[in-house]
Design a protein around this motif. Structure first.
Motif, PDB file in Angstrom:
ATOM      1  N   ASP A 146       0.824  -1.195   0.000  1.00 53.84           N
ATOM      2  CA  ASP A 146       0.000   0.000   0.000  1.00 53.84           C
ATOM      3  C   ASP A 146       0.868   1.259   0.000  1.00 53.84           C
ATOM      4  OD1 ASP A 146      -2.620   1.185   0.055  1.00 53.84           O
ATOM      5  OD2 ASP A 146      -2.227   1.742   2.137  1.00 53.84           O
ATOM      6  N   GLU A 147       1.926   1.259   0.774  1.00 58.51           N
ATOM      7  CA  GLU A 147       2.835   2.403   0.807  1.00 58.51           C
ATOM      8  C   GLU A 147       3.509   2.605  -0.548  1.00 58.51           C
ATOM      9  OE1 GLU A 147       4.730   5.738   2.059  1.00 58.51           O
ATOM     10  OE2 GLU A 147       3.104   4.655   3.058  1.00 58.51           O
ATOM     11  N   ALA A 148       3.926   1.531  -1.180  1.00 61.15           N
ATOM     12  CA  ALA A 148       4.552   1.627  -2.499  1.00 61.15           C
ATOM     13  C   ALA A 148       3.566   2.181  -3.522  1.00 61.15           C
ATOM     14  CB  ALA A 148       5.075   0.267  -2.940  1.00 61.15           C
ATOM     15  N   ARG A 149       2.317   1.757  -3.431  1.00 62.65           N
ATOM     16  CA  ARG A 149       1.286   2.239  -4.349  1.00 62.65           C
ATOM     17  C   ARG A 149       1.059   3.737  -4.158  1.00 62.65           C
ATOM     18  NH1 ARG A 149      -3.644   3.456  -3.576  1.00 62.65           N
ATOM     19  NH2 ARG A 149      -3.782   2.462  -1.559  1.00 62.65           N
ATOM     20  N   ARG A 150       1.018   4.177  -2.918  1.00 59.48           N
ATOM     21  CA  ARG A 150       0.790   5.592  -2.639  1.00 59.48           C
ATOM     22  C   ARG A 150       1.948   6.470  -3.077  1.00 59.48           C
ATOM     23  NH1 ARG A 150      -0.856   5.317   3.330  1.00 59.48           N
ATOM     24  NH2 ARG A 150      -2.514   3.833   3.151  1.00 59.48           N
ATOM     25  N   SER A 151       3.147   5.937  -3.015  1.00 55.20           N
ATOM     26  CA  SER A 151       4.303   6.746  -3.399  1.00 55.20           C
ATOM     27  C   SER A 151       4.226   7.151  -4.868  1.00 55.20           C
ATOM     28  CB  SER A 151       5.608   6.004  -3.117  1.00 55.20           C
ATOM     29  OG  SER A 151       5.771   4.914  -3.995  1.00 55.20           O
ATOM     30  N   VAL A 202      -0.950   7.363 -16.663  1.00 50.00           N
ATOM     31  CA  VAL A 202       0.087   7.357 -15.617  1.00 50.00           C
ATOM     32  C   VAL A 202      -0.179   6.224 -14.632  1.00 50.00           C
ATOM     33  CG1 VAL A 202       1.034   8.665 -13.666  1.00 50.00           C
ATOM     34  CG2 VAL A 202       0.657   9.794 -15.865  1.00 50.00           C
ATOM     35  N   ARG A 203      -1.433   6.035 -14.259  1.00 46.92           N
ATOM     36  CA  ARG A 203      -1.774   4.952 -13.326  1.00 46.92           C
ATOM     37  C   ARG A 203      -1.498   3.580 -13.946  1.00 46.92           C
ATOM     38  NH1 ARG A 203      -7.381   7.345 -10.753  1.00 46.92           N
ATOM     39  NH2 ARG A 203      -6.360   8.714  -9.245  1.00 46.92           N
ATOM     40  N   ASP A 204      -1.839   3.412 -15.212  1.00 43.83           N
ATOM     41  CA  ASP A 204      -1.565   2.143 -15.893  1.00 43.83           C
ATOM     42  C   ASP A 204      -0.072   1.853 -15.915  1.00 43.83           C
ATOM     43  OD1 ASP A 204      -4.245   1.735 -16.344  1.00 43.83           O
ATOM     44  OD2 ASP A 204      -4.187   2.375 -18.445  1.00 43.83           O
ATOM     45  N   ASP A 205       0.714   2.876 -16.207  1.00 43.32           N
ATOM     46  CA  ASP A 205       2.168   2.725 -16.222  1.00 43.32           C
ATOM     47  C   ASP A 205       2.686   2.366 -14.831  1.00 43.32           C
ATOM     48  OD1 ASP A 205       4.771   2.926 -17.575  1.00 43.32           O
ATOM     49  OD2 ASP A 205       5.066   4.652 -16.242  1.00 43.32           O
ATOM     50  N   ARG A 206       2.174   3.042 -13.818  1.00 43.29           N
ATOM     51  CA  ARG A 206       2.559   2.755 -12.438  1.00 43.29           C
ATOM     52  C   ARG A 206       2.213   1.319 -12.057  1.00 43.29           C
ATOM     53  NH1 ARG A 206      -1.514   5.011  -8.625  1.00 43.29           N
ATOM     54  NH2 ARG A 206      -2.535   3.192  -9.456  1.00 43.29           N
ATOM     55  N   ASP A 207       1.001   0.901 -12.376  1.00 42.74           N
ATOM     56  CA  ASP A 207       0.576  -0.455 -12.040  1.00 42.74           C
ATOM     57  C   ASP A 207       1.428  -1.489 -12.755  1.00 42.74           C
ATOM     58  OD1 ASP A 207      -1.352   0.666 -10.444  1.00 42.74           O
ATOM     59  OD2 ASP A 207      -2.999   0.331 -11.863  1.00 42.74           O
ATOM     60  N   ARG A 208       1.776  -1.215 -14.022  1.00 42.52           N
ATOM     61  CA  ARG A 208       2.638  -2.136 -14.769  1.00 42.52           C
ATOM     62  C   ARG A 208       4.000  -2.247 -14.097  1.00 42.52           C
ATOM     63  NH1 ARG A 208       6.563  -1.129 -17.686  1.00 42.52           N
ATOM     64  NH2 ARG A 208       6.046   1.051 -18.048  1.00 42.52           N
ATOM     65  N   ASN A 213       4.753  -1.601 -10.942  1.00 43.60           N
ATOM     66  CA  ASN A 213       4.592  -2.260  -9.645  1.00 43.60           C
ATOM     67  C   ASN A 213       4.458  -3.760  -9.802  1.00 43.60           C
ATOM     68  OD1 ASN A 213       4.832   0.105  -8.216  1.00 43.60           O
ATOM     69  ND2 ASN A 213       2.641   0.406  -7.979  1.00 43.60           N
ATOM     70  N   THR A 214       3.723  -4.191 -10.839  1.00 37.97           N
ATOM     71  CA  THR A 214       3.537  -5.621 -11.096  1.00 37.97           C
ATOM     72  C   THR A 214       4.870  -6.258 -11.495  1.00 37.97           C
ATOM     73  OG1 THR A 214       1.262  -5.253 -11.792  1.00 37.97           O
ATOM     74  CG2 THR A 214       2.293  -7.308 -12.474  1.00 37.97           C
ATOM     75  N   GLU A 215       5.646  -5.543 -12.320  1.00 42.02           N
ATOM     76  CA  GLU A 215       6.946  -6.061 -12.732  1.00 42.02           C
ATOM     77  C   GLU A 215       7.888  -6.156 -11.544  1.00 42.02           C
ATOM     78  OE1 GLU A 215       8.184  -3.372 -15.774  1.00 42.02           O
ATOM     79  OE2 GLU A 215       6.855  -4.226 -17.277  1.00 42.02           O
ATOM     80  N   ALA A 216       7.757  -5.251 -10.581  1.00 41.40           N
ATOM     81  CA  ALA A 216       8.650  -5.224  -9.415  1.00 41.40           C
ATOM     82  C   ALA A 216       8.361  -6.380  -8.464  1.00 41.40           C
ATOM     83  CB  ALA A 216       8.518  -3.897  -8.675  1.00 41.40           C
ATOM     84  N   LEU A 217       7.127  -6.905  -8.518  1.00 41.23           N
ATOM     85  CA  LEU A 217       6.775  -8.002  -7.616  1.00 41.23           C
ATOM     86  C   LEU A 217       7.326  -9.264  -8.177  1.00 41.23           C
ATOM     87  CD1 LEU A 217       3.092  -7.059  -6.828  1.00 41.23           C
ATOM     88  CD2 LEU A 217       5.100  -6.579  -5.464  1.00 41.23           C
TER      89      LEU A 217
END
Length: 85
Positions: free
Chosen positions: A38-43, A73-79, A81-85
């Motif tokens: 959640d913190e990573a998402r908010r950042s 921007v949100r789609d890019d962020r989610d992509r 974040n997903t790659e980082a997991l």
């Protein structure tokens, strides 16, 4: 996967986190992982605000253009974040 370790956590804090995890029916590990995600998402919100701030203030954008940019921007962020997991 990477292991993280936090040293010198006060017992009262650990107890509070454990109680919160238990109240949610989660293990401490599961609860703390959800907090970190959640913190990573908010950042990413900071990145979005910087991108908006970088726009030329003299330009006017329609609501549809602004909505599309936020979605991109949100789609890019989610992509990312997903790659980082």
């Amino acid at each position: 996967m990477v292991n993280l370790q936090i040293r010198d956590v006060p017992e009262a804090l650990r107890d509070r986190l454990a109680a919160t995890a238990a109240s949610r029916g989660q293990s401490m590990q599961s609860y703390l992982m959800s907090v970190l995600k959640d913190e990573a998402r908010r950042s990413a919100n900071v990145e979005l605000l910087r991108a908006i701030d970088a726009l030329d203030e003299g330009d006017e954008f329609s609501g549809a253009e602004i909505t599309a940019e936020i979605a991109a921007v949100r789609d890019d962020r989610d992509r990312r974040n997903t790659e980082a997991l």
